[in-house]
Scaffold this motif. Sequence first.
Motif: not given
Lengths: 71, 71, 71, 71, 71, 71
Positions: E14-37
């Motif tokens: 779960d820790d790896k999934k936690r970290a990967l979910a955070k990293a993917i979400t941050d990258s998406f918002v940074e690159i494509c915009g939109g809200k993290p939620t």
Amino acid sequence: MPVIKVEMFSGRSDDKKRALAKAITDSFVEICGGKPTSVHVIFDDVAKSDWAVGGELCSDLYPDQPATAEK
Amino acid sequence: MPVIKVEMFSGRSDDKKRALAKAITDSFVEICGGKPTSVHVIFDDVAKSDWAVGGELCSDLYPDQPATAEK
Amino acid sequence: MPVIKVEMFSGRSDDKKRALAKAITDSFVEICGGKPTSVHVIFDDVAKSDWAVGGELCSDLYPDQPATAEK
Amino acid sequence: MPVIKVEMFSGRSDDKKRALAKAITDSFVEICGGKPTSVHVIFDDVAKSDWAVGGELCSDLYPDQPATAEK
Amino acid sequence: MPVIKVEMFSGRSDDKKRALAKAITDSFVEICGGKPTSVHVIFDDVAKSDWAVGGELCSDLYPDQPATAEK
Amino acid sequence: MPVIKVEMFSGRSDDKKRALAKAITDSFVEICGGKPTSVHVIFDDVAKSDWAVGGELCSDLYPDQPATAEK
């Protein structure tokens, strides 16, 4: 009952899809049983610019030649 | 939270998708609970030539009539 | 022909899936036509620890209470 | 081995997809290990009229402005 | 709005999934915009015996060592 | 590059999956070209109680006999 989704680079002809659907369906019935009419094969054509490997878009990795190099 | 993906033959209008999204969302909330705004419905229009049943493309099995026979 | 995939939190009973499958199938046939027997509904139960929103796992956001709070 | 499918509103440029594919691939390899070349990222552009939230099509909820408001 | 599905070999914590979910979400918002939620990341753990490459099951190609060799 | 997802009733053995993965991979390469090692086949075992046809769960339509009737 099986639903078999084939995600591949776009550009293959209906004839190729016809042949591939037939081959996949026959293999499934032969190996796993069931009736051919219960086997669904769905093709999803993906542009090379929508498919990345190793962090690079395939349209950059494998640019289409004037006559598509890859069958 | 649910994500409901609808893969169907292409050709349905936005009105039909509007009605189907509403009906599916209402059913989910009524039966499984949760808020409507957490229900995502995603439509994936599939050409008949990309969907095979029994090893045959649906564009061959159910060719489109001039005015689409199938709603 | 439609294949309707429902990805939702795990934990719903077969009865709920029975009711939801019936409701989704009836809505599809009523709105888009076709025969009920051509409608496939596939449920994909996803653990809260496998679903993240806003970068956080839903098992952290919505921990299960002893008796599951969320229907 | 991972296959990472990104379903998002259509309209993002190849450059954005390039950057996102790179970022997702790097994060996966850093966190979960494996080689970059084994990471597949597939983008699925979904029209707003094919995505419903709360029973409403996103094309109704978030109509595109002349110059797309949403990045 | 994006739904990002990660299909990978089962076994990550779960820790790896936690970290990967955070990293993917941050990258998406940074690159494509939109809200993290609005970013959904769904993990699909696939057994090596359910994933074939080159016509061979990965459980045959990469048998698990007593302590999993591949992170 | 192709990723071929096979959603089928759970219960098939690894041997059947081995044979099906090989057959599908060989057919793809023969018909569409490319290298076998670029073909991914992913099996998704679905319980009969998670698959509905005509609004009825397949666990109701096709209850498992003591020794599974369907190959």
